[in-house]
Design an enzyme around this catalytic site. Structure first.
Site, mmCIF file in Angstrom:
data_model
loop_
_atom_site.group_PDB
_atom_site.id
_atom_site.type_symbol
_atom_site.label_atom_id
_atom_site.label_comp_id
_atom_site.label_asym_id
_atom_site.label_seq_id
_atom_site.Cartn_x
_atom_site.Cartn_y
_atom_site.Cartn_z
ATOM 1 N N GLU A 304 -0.598 -8.564 -6.875
ATOM 2 C CA GLU A 304 0.217 -8.795 -5.676
ATOM 3 C C GLU A 304 1.485 -9.580 -6.014
ATOM 4 O O GLU A 304 2.563 -9.289 -5.491
ATOM 5 C CB GLU A 304 -0.584 -9.538 -4.607
ATOM 6 C CG GLU A 304 -1.812 -8.780 -4.089
ATOM 7 C CD GLU A 304 -1.469 -7.559 -3.245
ATOM 8 O OE1 GLU A 304 -0.278 -7.299 -3.025
ATOM 9 O OE2 GLU A 304 -2.410 -6.854 -2.826
ATOM 10 N N ARG A 308 5.168 -7.825 -5.611
ATOM 11 C CA ARG A 308 6.004 -8.364 -4.532
ATOM 12 C C ARG A 308 7.044 -9.351 -5.054
ATOM 13 O O ARG A 308 8.215 -9.274 -4.701
ATOM 14 C CB ARG A 308 5.126 -9.057 -3.479
ATOM 15 C CG ARG A 308 4.099 -8.119 -2.872
ATOM 16 C CD ARG A 308 3.352 -8.769 -1.720
ATOM 17 N NE ARG A 308 2.110 -8.039 -1.456
ATOM 18 C CZ ARG A 308 1.540 -7.954 -0.275
ATOM 19 N NH1 ARG A 308 2.070 -8.538 0.765
ATOM 20 N NH2 ARG A 308 0.408 -7.288 -0.123
ATOM 21 N N ASP A 437 -5.417 3.821 -5.833
ATOM 22 C CA ASP A 437 -4.188 4.503 -5.404
ATOM 23 C C ASP A 437 -3.008 4.429 -6.379
ATOM 24 O O ASP A 437 -2.541 5.436 -6.929
ATOM 25 C CB ASP A 437 -3.759 4.003 -4.014
ATOM 26 C CG ASP A 437 -3.734 2.471 -3.868
ATOM 27 O OD1 ASP A 437 -4.060 1.775 -4.848
ATOM 28 O OD2 ASP A 437 -3.380 1.982 -2.780
ATOM 29 N N GLU A 573 3.011 3.526 3.821
ATOM 30 C CA GLU A 573 2.867 4.716 2.965
ATOM 31 C C GLU A 573 3.388 6.020 3.578
ATOM 32 O O GLU A 573 4.028 6.827 2.890
ATOM 33 C CB GLU A 573 1.403 4.896 2.531
ATOM 34 C CG GLU A 573 0.908 3.851 1.535
ATOM 35 C CD GLU A 573 0.613 2.490 2.158
ATOM 36 O OE1 GLU A 573 0.469 2.432 3.407
ATOM 37 O OE2 GLU A 573 0.529 1.486 1.420
ATOM 38 N N THR A 662 5.603 -0.080 -6.481
ATOM 39 C CA THR A 662 4.679 0.249 -5.393
ATOM 40 C C THR A 662 4.875 -0.651 -4.169
ATOM 41 O O THR A 662 4.218 -0.471 -3.149
ATOM 42 C CB THR A 662 3.210 0.232 -5.881
ATOM 43 O OG1 THR A 662 2.370 0.817 -4.894
ATOM 44 C CG2 THR A 662 2.751 -1.178 -6.205
HETATM 45 C C1 DMJ Z 1 1.635 -2.892 -0.562
HETATM 46 O O1 DMJ Z 1 1.456 -4.160 -1.058
HETATM 47 C C2 DMJ Z 1 1.825 -1.887 -1.656
HETATM 48 O O2 DMJ Z 1 2.401 -0.746 -1.151
HETATM 49 C C3 DMJ Z 1 0.536 -1.540 -2.335
HETATM 50 O O3 DMJ Z 1 0.698 -0.528 -3.262
HETATM 51 C C4 DMJ Z 1 -0.482 -1.097 -1.331
HETATM 52 N N1 DMJ Z 1 -0.624 -2.016 -0.258
HETATM 53 C C5 DMJ Z 1 0.540 -2.549 0.376
HETATM 54 C C6 DMJ Z 1 1.086 -1.721 1.507
HETATM 55 O O4 DMJ Z 1 0.185 -1.001 2.203
#
Ligand code: DMJ
Length: 673
Positions: A304, A308, A437, A573, A662
């Site tokens: 995370e 981020r 994912d 998403e 992501t």
């Molecule tokens: C985000 O932190 C990122 O997109 C991650 O890959 C999946 N979860 C959240 C958003 O849903």
């Protein structure tokens, strides 16, 4: 003679003026008036001694000089007037658009500049559709079609007025059809320290693509304005009640901490840049410069904080060219490195960034597969920028190891991996949702980031998509929507997380980069399904998880929702995939679907006093049950992808030059197409 002047504050300054005195003044002979009269008398005597011709020549010269003087005075006056008024205009513009003083040139064009010749909003005039450059790659069905219409907003001032106007309209609409009567309901939802690397080299220039010519930015349109308005509303809540904290709790007008690192603020930095919100950006930048401290005794989740914080800082560095963000990225990058000190080199899930210790979760020595395989884009980029290869080495090793592991099912991976043995655990369960994912997403994206040379990544990606087709695709009833289910020990489950909706976008990106054209076909069918996960629900918002009906039953839709799954966390998403689909096809329906979703977020998740909230019940429009939390990815991802989806400017984060991590933070492709 010498005159000395010193200043009261600061070092003394010495100014010397030399003055030559005539003998009489020097000795003080005669008074000032006497000497003046004497000079006048002697001048007259000299004039009288001149010949007539000499006197006429001198008079003529005087007259000529006087005429010249008058002429030049008039024209200088004009010039002066225009300079003065121009500088006043400039000042006004500067006040409206404070410019960022940046160390390096920005990659993205600065926000829309003022064009004082045009009238005021709301007189929105149509403009010629912008010319879209020819798309060089991918099958012909991926070529971008010219947009039909865009709104020209003439000045930055117009833009802001338009946004304000929208707020007004929105306020009126709210009072008319507001069904959110929340009344403030609150639902709570031993390693050694590695010192920061000393061998960091001089940073590279901001990005591999920055030197390219900047084209005229395409004016933003009404839907984009609505996104800006939504962002500013969300930001207002964050600023008023959660400034510098991780997440806003908009109903209780407070905040929650996860890592205590201003997560929302960092996640939102590049969104502000892309949306052109320079004032907000400047304010947030100040917080990063003065208040963001990583030397804290706090456990953070490696994945995370990488996607981020590290991702957000790196992309903001690339967009703004401001080295502050690179410095901060290096700092957090170094502090996360202890996570890799495990027997298998598969990183632990948690790191104490102050103490330099890392550990797995309390109940297991496993890490999540998606987490250890979705930090690569960021660490690889950090190595490229710093010249310190340790970051890339650590994450590449993870990928190489996972590439060789047994326990996959036609390229599909289990959800857990052990940090001691390096082996997959909990074998037999396969999903494209939570815990797996972004493994698939990062296979493709690393391959693109590195210039499409790392064949193992591509192999694993292609094999995995074949695995999806073979084991996880089914069609629902009655609408025959193609969806991605899960496999548990040989049993198919018609369950699909909203998280899986990243897949259409990723497939489309692969096809755009020359991969099988049938990936694009699959992307088209899957994005329709993801849209239906919104459209078939009472609020028009998707739940966290749906179950698809495999058999037609009277009165039943395709989508079924279990009580435990009916929350919505403002996730990105579907909007993310809509963005890719629109970029690559130009089909306006994707923009329209995104617009519906934005409106439903506004209807059911917007908190009047600022901010948006997750909700507990997407099936109850009269009480969606707010959870009192605005996730940082709503600003980092959801609104950013919305803004990009509504844009017809393919150079606004050009997908041949940037790859999104992501968490929607764009990083440069090392060898841009
Ligand atoms: C985000 O932190 C990122 O997109 C991650 O890959 C999946 N979860 C959240 C958003 O849903």
């Amino acid at each position: 003679a010498a005159m000395y002047s010193g200043t009261a504050a600061g070092p003394p300054r010495r100014d010397f003026i030399s003055v030559t005195l005539g003998p009489e003044e020097a000795v003080g002979v005669g008074g000032y008036n006497n000497s003046k009269a004497w000079r006048r008398r002697s001048c007259w005597r000299k004039w009288k001694q001149l010949s007539r011709l000499q006197r006429s020549v001198i008079l003529f010269l005087f007259a000529f000089l006087a005429v010249c003087g008058v002429i030049s005075y008039t024209s200088m006056g004009e010039a002066w007037k225009s300079i003065t008024s121009k500088s006043l205009d400039d000042q006004r513009t500067e006040q409206a658009i404070p410019r960022l003083k940046l160390a390096n040139p920005a990659v993205l064009p600065a926000p829309q500049k003022a064009d004082a010749n045009h009238g005021d909003y709301p007189d929105l005039s149509l403009q010629k559709p912008p010319k879209l450059p020819h798309v060089r790659r991918g099958p012909s069905n991926l070529q971008i079609r010219a947009p039909q219409r865009a709104t020209r907003l003439k000045t930055r001032h117009d833009t802001m007025r338009a946004v304000e106007e929208l707020v007004e309209v929105d306020k009126v609409e709210k009072t008319e059809k507001s069904i959110i009567s929340w009344r403030g309901a609150v639902i709570e939802p031993d390693q050694s320290t590695e010192p920061p690397s000393s061998k960091i080299m001089e940073p590279e220039k901001p990005s591999s693509v920055e030197a390219e010519d900047q084209k005229e930015p395409v004016p933003i349109n009404e839907r984009q304005l609505a996104v800006i308005e939504a962002f500013r509303h969300a930001w207002k809540g964050y600023k008023d009640f959660a400034w510098g904290h991780d997440e806003l709790k908009p109903l209780s007008k407070s905040y929650s901490e996860w890592f205590g690192l201003g997560l929302t603020l960092i996640d939102a930095l590049d969104t502000m840049w892309i949306l052109g919100l320079k004032e907000e950006f400047e304010e947030a930048r100040k917080w990063v410069a003065n208040d963001l401290v990583f030397d804290k005794n706090v456990d953070v989740n490696l994945f995370e904080s990488t996607i981020r914080i590290l991702g957000g800082l790196l992309s903001t560095y690339h967009l703004s060219g401001d080295s502050l963000f690179l410095e901060k990225a290096k700092d957090i990058g170094n502090r996360l490195m202890p996570a890799f000190k495990t027997p298998s080199k598969i990183p632990y899930s948690d790191v104490n960034i102050g103490r330099g210790t890392a550990h797995p979760p309390r109940w297991t020595s496993d890490s999540t597969v998606a987490e250890v395989t979705s930090i690569q884009l960021e660490f690889r980029e950090l190595s490229r920028l710093t010249g310190d290869e340790k970051f890339q080495k650590a994450v590449d090793e993870v990928m190489k190891h996972v590439h060789t592991l047994s326990g996959k099912n036609d390229g599909l991976v289990p959800m857990f991996i052990n940090t001691n043995s390096g082996q997959f655990t909990h074998l037999g369960v396969y999903t494209l949702g939570a815990r797996a994912d972004s493994y698939y997403e990062y296979l493709l994206k690393q391959w693109i980031q590195g210039g499409k040379k790392e064949n193992e990544l591509l192999e694993d990606y292609m094999r995995a998509i074949e695995g999806v087709k073979k084991h996880l695709l089914q069609r629902s009833e009655p609408k025959k929507l193609t969806f991605v289910g899960e496999l548990a020990h040989g049993h198919f489950s018609a369950k699909m997380d909203h998280l899986v909706c990243f897949l259409p976008g990723t497939l489309a990106l692969g096809a755009h980069n020359g991969l099988a054209a049938d990936h694009m076909k699959l992307a088209e069918t899957l994005i329709e399904t993801c849209y239906q996960m919104y459209a078939q629900v009472e609020t028009g918002l998707s739940p966290e998880i749906v179950h698809f009906n495999l058999h037609a039953q009277k009165g039943h839709k395709d989508v079924e929702i279990k009580p435990a799954d009916r929350h919505n966390l403002l996730r990105p998403e579907t909007v993310e995939s809509l963005f890719y689909m629109y970029r690559f096809t130009g089909d306006k329906k994707y923009q329209d679907w995104g617009w519906e979703i934005l409106q439903n977020f506004n209807r059911y998740t917007r908190v009047p006093t600022g901010g948006y909230t997750s909700i507990n019940n997407v099936q109850n429009p009269s009480n969606p049950e707010p959870r009192d939390k605005m996730e940082s990815f709503f600003l980092g991802e959801t609104l950013k992808y919305m803004f990009l989806l509504f844009s017809d400017d393919i150079d606004l984060i050009n997908l041949d030059k940037y790859i999104f991590n992501t968490e929607a933070h764009p990083l440069p492709i090392w060898v841009p197409a």
